[in-house]
Design a protein around this motif. Sequence first.
Motif, mmCIF file in Angstrom:
data_model
loop_
_atom_site.group_PDB
_atom_site.id
_atom_site.type_symbol
_atom_site.label_atom_id
_atom_site.label_comp_id
_atom_site.label_asym_id
_atom_site.label_seq_id
_atom_site.Cartn_x
_atom_site.Cartn_y
_atom_site.Cartn_z
ATOM 1 N N ALA A 71 16.595 4.652 0.434
ATOM 2 C CA ALA A 71 15.258 4.173 0.233
ATOM 3 C C ALA A 71 14.339 5.033 1.091
ATOM 4 C CB ALA A 71 15.197 2.705 0.631
ATOM 5 N N MET A 72 14.587 5.299 2.162
ATOM 6 C CA MET A 72 13.624 6.358 3.350
ATOM 7 C C MET A 72 13.412 7.502 2.364
ATOM 8 S SD MET A 72 14.805 5.122 6.965
ATOM 9 C CE MET A 72 14.066 3.720 7.815
ATOM 10 N N SER A 73 14.793 8.109 2.180
ATOM 11 C CA SER A 73 14.736 9.456 1.475
ATOM 12 C C SER A 73 14.020 9.405 0.060
ATOM 13 C CB SER A 73 16.233 9.868 0.931
ATOM 14 O OG SER A 73 17.067 10.060 2.305
ATOM 15 N N LYS A 74 13.742 8.563 -0.661
ATOM 16 C CA LYS A 74 13.162 8.455 -1.694
ATOM 17 C C LYS A 74 11.516 8.470 -1.520
ATOM 18 C CE LYS A 74 12.515 5.827 -6.172
ATOM 19 N NZ LYS A 74 13.033 4.698 -6.916
ATOM 20 N N VAL A 75 11.236 7.508 -0.419
ATOM 21 C CA VAL A 75 9.690 7.842 0.018
ATOM 22 C C VAL A 75 9.449 9.118 0.290
ATOM 23 C CG1 VAL A 75 8.369 6.746 1.735
ATOM 24 C CG2 VAL A 75 9.685 4.986 0.551
ATOM 25 N N LEU A 76 10.255 9.605 1.280
ATOM 26 C CA LEU A 76 9.929 10.916 1.919
ATOM 27 C C LEU A 76 9.790 12.113 0.854
ATOM 28 C CD1 LEU A 76 11.788 10.658 5.358
ATOM 29 C CD2 LEU A 76 9.159 10.492 4.860
ATOM 30 N N ASP A 77 10.510 11.898 -0.122
ATOM 31 C CA ASP A 77 10.454 12.918 -1.196
ATOM 32 C C ASP A 77 9.042 13.153 -1.685
ATOM 33 O OD1 ASP A 77 12.996 13.346 -1.604
ATOM 34 O OD2 ASP A 77 13.640 11.814 -3.264
ATOM 35 N N SER A 78 8.109 12.286 -1.634
ATOM 36 C CA SER A 78 6.749 12.419 -1.892
ATOM 37 C C SER A 78 6.068 13.086 -0.735
ATOM 38 C CB SER A 78 5.990 11.207 -2.454
ATOM 39 O OG SER A 78 6.140 9.937 -1.414
ATOM 40 N N CYS A 79 6.539 13.033 0.349
ATOM 41 C CA CYS A 79 5.909 13.814 1.554
ATOM 42 C C CYS A 79 6.755 14.345 2.273
ATOM 43 C CB CYS A 79 5.002 12.479 2.024
ATOM 44 S SG CYS A 79 6.221 10.827 2.646
ATOM 45 N N LYS A 80 7.271 15.301 1.939
ATOM 46 C CA LYS A 80 8.203 15.948 2.540
ATOM 47 C C LYS A 80 7.944 16.684 3.906
ATOM 48 C CE LYS A 80 10.612 17.403 -1.709
ATOM 49 N NZ LYS A 80 11.793 16.505 -1.605
ATOM 50 N N ASN A 81 6.587 16.884 4.184
ATOM 51 C CA ASN A 81 6.346 17.407 5.439
ATOM 52 C C ASN A 81 5.815 16.310 6.564
ATOM 53 O OD1 ASN A 81 6.220 20.188 4.884
ATOM 54 N ND2 ASN A 81 4.476 20.102 3.846
ATOM 55 N N GLN A 82 5.972 15.016 6.019
ATOM 56 C CA GLN A 82 5.815 13.992 7.095
ATOM 57 C C GLN A 82 6.595 14.213 8.283
ATOM 58 O OE1 GLN A 82 3.847 10.865 6.700
ATOM 59 N NE2 GLN A 82 4.516 10.952 8.809
ATOM 60 N N ASN B 208 0.879 -1.275 -0.044
ATOM 61 C CA ASN B 208 0.072 -0.011 0.044
ATOM 62 C C ASN B 208 0.833 1.474 -0.070
ATOM 63 O OD1 ASN B 208 -1.775 1.968 0.383
ATOM 64 N ND2 ASN B 208 -2.345 1.460 2.495
ATOM 65 N N LYS B 209 1.212 1.774 -1.317
ATOM 66 C CA LYS B 209 1.917 2.697 -1.263
ATOM 67 C C LYS B 209 1.597 4.251 -0.510
ATOM 68 C CE LYS B 209 3.919 1.813 -5.882
ATOM 69 N NZ LYS B 209 3.857 2.158 -7.326
ATOM 70 N N SER B 210 0.224 4.455 -0.165
ATOM 71 C CA SER B 210 -0.265 5.372 0.486
ATOM 72 C C SER B 210 0.182 5.444 2.060
ATOM 73 C CB SER B 210 -1.579 5.678 0.510
ATOM 74 O OG SER B 210 -2.256 4.367 1.265
ATOM 75 N N PHE B 211 0.702 4.263 2.441
ATOM 76 C CA PHE B 211 1.174 4.173 3.627
ATOM 77 C C PHE B 211 2.453 4.385 4.024
ATOM 78 C CE2 PHE B 211 2.378 0.745 6.840
ATOM 79 C CZ PHE B 211 2.060 1.442 8.197
ATOM 80 N N ARG B 212 3.418 4.202 3.016
ATOM 81 C CA ARG B 212 4.946 4.401 3.043
ATOM 82 C C ARG B 212 5.464 5.342 3.842
ATOM 83 N NH1 ARG B 212 6.561 1.570 -3.086
ATOM 84 N NH2 ARG B 212 5.840 -0.352 -2.674
ATOM 85 N N CYS B 213 4.995 6.648 3.625
ATOM 86 C CA CYS B 213 5.498 7.593 4.413
ATOM 87 C C CYS B 213 5.288 7.409 5.847
ATOM 88 C CB CYS B 213 4.788 8.870 3.894
ATOM 89 S SG CYS B 213 5.109 9.467 2.394
ATOM 90 N N GLN B 214 4.096 6.944 6.281
ATOM 91 C CA GLN B 214 3.950 6.770 7.671
ATOM 92 C C GLN B 214 5.007 5.561 8.240
ATOM 93 O OE1 GLN B 214 -0.204 5.830 8.701
ATOM 94 N NE2 GLN B 214 0.537 4.848 10.843
ATOM 95 N N TYR B 215 5.070 4.360 7.409
ATOM 96 C CA TYR B 215 5.677 3.475 7.779
ATOM 97 C C TYR B 215 7.280 3.911 7.685
ATOM 98 C CZ TYR B 215 8.100 -1.107 6.800
ATOM 99 O OH TYR B 215 8.803 -2.413 7.074
ATOM 100 N N VAL B 216 8.078 4.448 7.053
ATOM 101 C CA VAL B 216 9.280 4.859 6.813
ATOM 102 C C VAL B 216 9.343 5.804 8.268
ATOM 103 C CG1 VAL B 216 9.678 4.129 4.808
ATOM 104 C CG2 VAL B 216 9.488 6.502 5.189
#
Length: 277
Positions: free
Chosen positions: A196-207, A167-175
Amino acid sequence: MQPLDLDLVSTKSKAVKPGAKLDGTKALTVLNTLPVKGKAPATGYNRNTKFGNGWKDFDKDKCDERQEALSRDMSKVKFKDKKKCTVASGTLNDLYTGRQINWKVKSGSVDIDHVVALKNAWISGGQQLSQAQRQALANDPLNLIAADASANRQKGDKNAAEWLPKNKSFRCQYVATQISVKKKYALSVTSAEKKAMSKVLDSCKNQKAAKVTPIKPAGSSKSTTSSKPKAPGTVKVTVSPGAFCKGADKGKRGKSKAGKTYTCKSSKSESRLRWRV
């Protein structure tokens, strides 16, 4: 004796978002403070002996952390007991797969996942934690989430470079949760894991990550003198070179009138103790 009713329904009738609260500093900022290291050898790893056998009561409310996680992460929860501790059933909006799971005891459909797997913790700094600190990590609600059992088992002990939720929409919360746990327990990330973590957070920089207070590892504090030989003792009296000395003085040093140092010891040719050079 009448059986306990299972109609003690929790007040959470609406959908619940599983996982710990993330309301601290930006996750990417925290990620950049984590040490980057290679994986340590897994030598000595044993889940039960190193992280504790069975679930503990982390917050001392007499309910173990498995039950706490089930209750926190599901809606329509029903309990086995009147004190609302042991969960009998509930509905999980699973973030790993994006599907809804109607769970009940012994169905095997839901696991409590360690977001940072315990073996991964072991090889990324957990060996430097004390036993109590490792048990805290294994039972910390921050590191726990109710999840689809098959997804949890596919994950195993992999880090974010090796496995991410379907579930890609969960990946920001996950990392962000993994980053929070690693920050709290002084754990490292590999270079591939950080990438890998940085790449995920690129799509949600305010996470955001969680608000945590980093611990100081207490398992590596060994005495710096314990492995060093003790300095030989000295005798207060003036010694005579070649004179016999007492068994109690074996290995000790003494000085002659001339100021030269001698040791109470035997020799290859004589077992008796004398003051010798």
